[in-house]
Structures are given as structure tokens and as C-alpha cells.
Scaffold this motif. Structure first.
Motif, mmCIF file in Angstrom:
data_model
loop_
_atom_site.group_PDB
_atom_site.id
_atom_site.type_symbol
_atom_site.label_atom_id
_atom_site.label_comp_id
_atom_site.label_asym_id
_atom_site.label_seq_id
_atom_site.Cartn_x
_atom_site.Cartn_y
_atom_site.Cartn_z
ATOM 1 N N GLY A 1 0.848 -1.229 -0.202
ATOM 2 C CA GLY A 1 -0.033 0.088 0.006
ATOM 3 C C GLY A 1 0.657 1.254 0.050
ATOM 4 O O GLY A 1 1.944 1.181 -0.127
ATOM 5 N N VAL A 2 0.108 2.377 0.105
ATOM 6 C CA VAL A 2 0.665 3.503 0.013
ATOM 7 C C VAL A 2 1.758 3.975 0.957
ATOM 8 O O VAL A 2 2.468 4.903 0.811
ATOM 9 C CB VAL A 2 -0.345 4.860 0.288
ATOM 10 N N SER A 3 1.753 3.180 2.236
ATOM 11 C CA SER A 3 2.958 3.476 3.386
ATOM 12 C C SER A 3 3.976 2.311 3.097
ATOM 13 O O SER A 3 4.605 1.906 4.196
ATOM 14 C CB SER A 3 2.208 3.312 4.856
ATOM 15 N N SER A 4 3.969 1.804 1.967
ATOM 16 C CA SER A 4 4.954 0.712 1.785
ATOM 17 C C SER A 4 6.458 0.529 2.096
ATOM 18 O O SER A 4 7.101 1.574 1.855
ATOM 19 C CB SER A 4 4.888 0.315 0.153
ATOM 20 N N ILE A 5 6.709 -0.221 3.061
ATOM 21 C CA ILE A 5 8.084 -0.395 3.810
ATOM 22 C C ILE A 5 8.893 -0.732 2.456
ATOM 23 O O ILE A 5 10.215 -0.446 2.218
ATOM 24 C CB ILE A 5 8.175 -1.406 4.691
ATOM 25 N N VAL A 6 8.335 -1.658 1.263
ATOM 26 C CA VAL A 6 9.203 -2.161 0.253
ATOM 27 C C VAL A 6 9.458 -0.862 -0.845
ATOM 28 O O VAL A 6 10.675 -0.714 -1.047
ATOM 29 C CB VAL A 6 8.404 -3.274 -0.411
ATOM 30 N N ARG A 7 8.353 -0.027 -0.853
ATOM 31 C CA ARG A 7 8.662 1.074 -1.743
ATOM 32 C C ARG A 7 9.739 2.072 -0.836
ATOM 33 O O ARG A 7 10.782 2.522 -1.612
ATOM 34 C CB ARG A 7 7.564 1.871 -2.109
ATOM 35 N N LYS A 8 9.629 2.319 0.485
ATOM 36 C CA LYS A 8 10.660 3.316 1.079
ATOM 37 C C LYS A 8 12.121 2.423 1.076
ATOM 38 O O LYS A 8 12.802 3.293 1.016
ATOM 39 C CB LYS A 8 10.074 3.205 2.396
ATOM 40 N N THR A 9 12.024 1.371 0.960
ATOM 41 C CA THR A 9 13.596 0.731 0.723
ATOM 42 C C THR A 9 14.153 0.987 -0.525
ATOM 43 O O THR A 9 15.330 1.449 -0.578
ATOM 44 C CB THR A 9 13.350 -1.036 1.216
#
Length: 469
Positions: free
Chosen positions: A162-170
Motif C-alpha cells: 500500500g501507500v505506506s509501503s516499507i518495500v517502496r521506502k526501501t
């Protein structure tokens, strides 16, 4: 050819993540889903399963798991703020043209159906597993660590969180979803019996003979629109209530029922009365947009994003969850080639991104523009919009319409899209050295044959593309 084992970790057991899990498991992958919540479930209210994803629900048997809680409806009415009808679409026309139903469902019922089918297909869903760290291993695999300290290792990690994705933040620490305008939305449900029992509101949900009328209604205004439709086997009247806030909101906020009622002063008295019947707490939901990103994956192409983690969008075409489900279906088609040992994982992710990134960008654009059209202020632009839709009220089928739920172009491009057919074409192109596969004699490609000629023909009469071997 011997199959190879491919272990895939999906971060997030939402609608898109579960669709991906089902499709990848069916393709032969070994799938584990890590879900942060302590129990499975979906918050929110109604959701539209437009024909582009109802085909996926049917293809994987999710429709049978949901059963009668998948609602059909007969027509869409676009209305002015005062209730005057200004646009119309007969939904059976859309369904017959595309060959798939247009369903309305409560998110809870949809999610439950996806969970049931995922488990039936051997997907391992682990709750209470909030991922806190995503790391590239020295062996070429990906290591995930949860907040409880547990570790998991996969050949491929899919960020469906989702929008708070830890994967995207990584992968992309500087990317942050944001509201493009001050537009946001309330969600609410009122029992159908409450509406049928009130003489003022009854005509919204009943015909002249007192029979239940299943319609989608949109009241449009510059200050915000209201869209309503039946869910839960037509027991509940679902509403999404658009409005604006300055400064724009980026987090879910609890609001009072009094605020919701005040927001729609001056609207059609019938829908205002329905709003007065809301009894449960209401939240304000932000409409956040992500991207478009230059990539959805890491350099090694063994960590990849999907759904809102990659391309969150406004809700005005009902394509947020739908686009996520399409992602899962396309990704699964690509992973099937890895399982069959035809391509490595990195190539599968390359194909997936080439197929999905332009399509997701299109969905973001058409979703925003539809909301922009529904929010036009009274005056020349609004009058031009309503005039362009006027022939629809007499049953005319237009070549182009500002009513994007019935406009031939957006219906075919958005709701007529077959994610798995698109994936197969992209895979064939990749395996053909990047050249589109064409008929050797005529140069016709499969997508054009299907879109122009094959859509109405019986199987034995379809134009067959025969490439030169």
C-alpha cells in the motif's frame, strides 16, 4: 521441460496482494504472504469490480467464493447537484460488449473470497508479520525481517503493502504519495430498508411498482460529488462522498456525522435525507497519488512493487484496487515462464514493468480526469459537459462522451482490458527478441486481431496469427 521451484514472498494481504498470490500459486510458484495486521480483513465499504477485473474473479473462482454478495446493477445516472439527470449509461450494454459483468461488492466480502481461494490454492498467509527490513542477500535472494525478529528468505519479493509501503521506502526512500488537490472522500453505508421505508428517499431505490431498483447514482457539483450503489446482496446502500479540504489531507481522519451532513447543504433533498440516516462513524479518506516512478524494482530485479505501493491513484474511475489486481495477474503470467525455466526472474520483472507501468499511468490519468469532470463548476464548462451527454438520456449511444463510465473509448481501454492477454503478448514479444509477434503473411498482431475482428467471432472463425517459425 522440468519445472523449477520459485519461492515468492508477498508483503501485504490486501486485495491486490491476494490476487497476485492466487494467480502466482496457480502458475506454479510457492507463495508466502506476510501481513502486518493481527487478523485478516478489509476496512471500508463498497468497491466496484469493473469488467476488467470481474474476468479475473471468474477465472480464478473467486466469484463463487463470494456468491450473492456480488451485486449487479442496471444503469448509471449522472445528476446535477439538485438531482436533475444529465447523463446515462445502460450497464448491460457495457457488460454485453465486454463479455464480463460489472459487480458491486463490500470490500469485506471481496477480501474474504480472496482469502478463501488463496488458502485453497496452497498460499501460506502469515498474520502479525509486519516487515521492518528488506535486504538483498549475498546469495542473490532477498531477506525480510519482521518487527518480531522473524526472518524469511525468498527468490522474489513483491511489495503489495500500500501507500505506506516499507518495500517502496526501501527501494525509493525519497518517494512519498501525496494528494494532487484538496479532494478527499467520506465513505458510508445505510441499510436499504431504511431508504425504502422513507417516502422521500424510496424512489432512489424503487421503481414505480415498488420493486427494488439497482442503480448507480452520481450527484455532481464543484464542491464534491456523491456516488451511491447497492452492495451486500442489495441489503446496503453504499456511498462515497467527495469533498475538498485546504490544506489537503494525507491521513485518515475521524469526522462527526454533523460535519458530513453540513457538507452537502443544497444538494438533492433525497440524497440529503439518506445522509441524515447514516448512523455509524464516518472517516475522511485522503486521495493519494504515487509516481509515476521510473522503475518499480531494484537493480537485481528480485524486489518489485505492485498496487498502491507503486501507483496509488484517485478513486474516480474505481480502478485503484482493480489496477492492483491486474498487476497480480500480469506478474503471475510472467512468473509462470520462470517456473517453466524459460526465463530468469529478472527477465520476468522486466516484462511485468514494460506491460504494467504505462497502463498504470493511464489509469492514474483517466481517474483524475473523471473526477475533474464531475467537479466542474456551474457555468460554460459544466453546460458543455451536460450538453455533450444529453443524447444519452434519449438512449443514443454516443461515439464520445464526457460520461467516462459509458464513453466507448474509456470503456474499451479501461474496463475492456484483459490483463492476462496483454501479459501473454508482452511475453511473446520479449521471447521474440523484442519484436512484436506478427502474422507472417499479413503482419497482423494478436491484439489488433482480437480488438478489431475476433471479439464477436466464434472460436473456429477467429483470425489466427501465424508467425514465421
Amino acid at each position: 521441460m522440468a519445472k523449477q521451484e520459485v519461492n515468492i514472498g508477498i508483503v501485504g494481504a490486501g486485495i491486490g496482494g491476494l490476487m497476485a498470490a492466487i494467480a502466482i500459486a496457480k502458475a506454479g510458484g510457492s507463495v508466502t504472504v506476510l501481513e502486518a495486521a493481527s487478523q485478516l480483513g478489509e476496512i471500508g465499504a463498497g468497491i466496484q469490480m469493473t469488467p476488467n477485473v470481474s474476468r479475473l474473479l471468474m477465472r480464478y473462482g473467486v466469484d463463487k467464493a463470494i456468491g450473492p454478495n456480488l451485486n449487479r446493477f442496471q444503469e448509471l445516472n449522472l445528476r446535477a447537484k439538485d438531482g436533475t439527470t444529465v447523463g446515462y449509461a445502460k450497464i448491460s450494454r457495457v457488460e454485453e460488449t465486454l463479455g464480463c459483468p460489472w459487480w458491486l461488492v463490500h470490500r469485506h466480502h471481496l477480501h474474504n473470497g480472496l482469502v478463501d481461494v488463496a488458502k485453497t490454492n496452497g498460499v501460506n498467509i502469515i498474520i502479525d508479520s509486519r516487515v521492518s527490513r528488506v535486504e538483498q542477500g549475498s546469495d542473490g535472494r532477498v531477506n525480510l525481517t519482521t518487527t518480531s525478529g522473524r526472518s524469511h528468505t525468498f527468490d522474489l519479493v513483491v511489495g503489495a503493502d500500500g501507500v505506506s509501503s516499507i518495500v517502496r521506502k526501501t527501494l525509493f526512500p525519497n518517494v512519498s504519495p501525496s494528494p494532487p488537490t484538496g479532494n478527499c472522500a467520506y465513505r458510508a453505508i445505510v441499510p436499504y430498508d431504511d431508504i425504502r421505508g422513507d417516502p422521500l428517499t424510496r424512489e432512489i431505490v424503487e421503481d414505480g411498482a415498488g420493486n427494488l431498483k439497482k442503480t448507480m447514482e452520481v450527484w455532481m457539483a464543484s464542491t464534491g460529488y456523491i456516488i451511491s450503489y447497492p452492495i451486500s446482496d442489495s441489503k446496503d446502500f453504499n456511498m462515497v462522498l467527495s469533498h475538498f479540504r485546504d490544506p489537503p489531507v494525507s491521513q485518515v481522519q475521524e469526522v462527526s456525522l454533523e460535519e458530513v451532513q453540513r457538507e452537502y447543504d443544497g444538494y438533492d433533498p433525497r440524497i440529503r435525507r439518506v445522509i441524515e440516516k447514516i448512523k455509524h462513524p464516518v472517516s475522511r479518506w485522503p486521495l493519494l497519488v504515487t509516481g509515476p516512478l521510473h522503475s518499480w524494482s531494484n537493480v537485481q530485479r528480485n524486489i518489485v512493487l505492485m498496487g498502491d505501493a507503486a501507483h496509488s491513484m484517485t478513486n474516480h474511475m474505481a480502478q485503484g484496487a482493480a489496477t492492483s489486481m491486474e498487476d497480480g495477474a500480469v506478474l503471475a503470467r510472467c512468473i509462470a515462464q520462470v517456473v517453466q525455466a524459460r526465463i530468469p526472474i529478472a527477465d520476468a520483472i522486466t516484462i511485468y514493468e514494460r506491460a504494467r507501468m504505462p497502463k498504470a499511468s493511464y489509469k492514474q490519468q483517466v481517474s483524475f480526469l473523471n473526477g475533474w469532470l464531475w467537479h466542474l463548476p456551474d457555468g460554460p464548462a459544466q453546460e458543455a459537459r451536460d450538453k455533450a451527454m444529453q443524447p444519452e438520456l434519449q438512449g443514443e449511444l454516443l461515439m464520445r462522451s464526457p460520461n467516462l463510465y459509458g464513453d466507448p473509448r474509456t470503456v474499451l481501454e479501461c474496463y475492456g482490458y484483459d490483463a492476462e492477454a496483454h501479459a501473454d503478448e508482452e511475453i511473446a514479444t520479449f521471447l521474440n527478441g523484442g519484436c512484436v509477434v506478427r502474422d507472417a503473411a499479413t503482419t497482423v498482431v494478436s491484439s489488433e486481431a482480437d480488438g478489431i475482428a475476433n471479439w464477436f467471432l466464434p472460436d473456429e472463425a477467429k483470425f489466427e496469427v501465424k508467425p514465421r517459425l
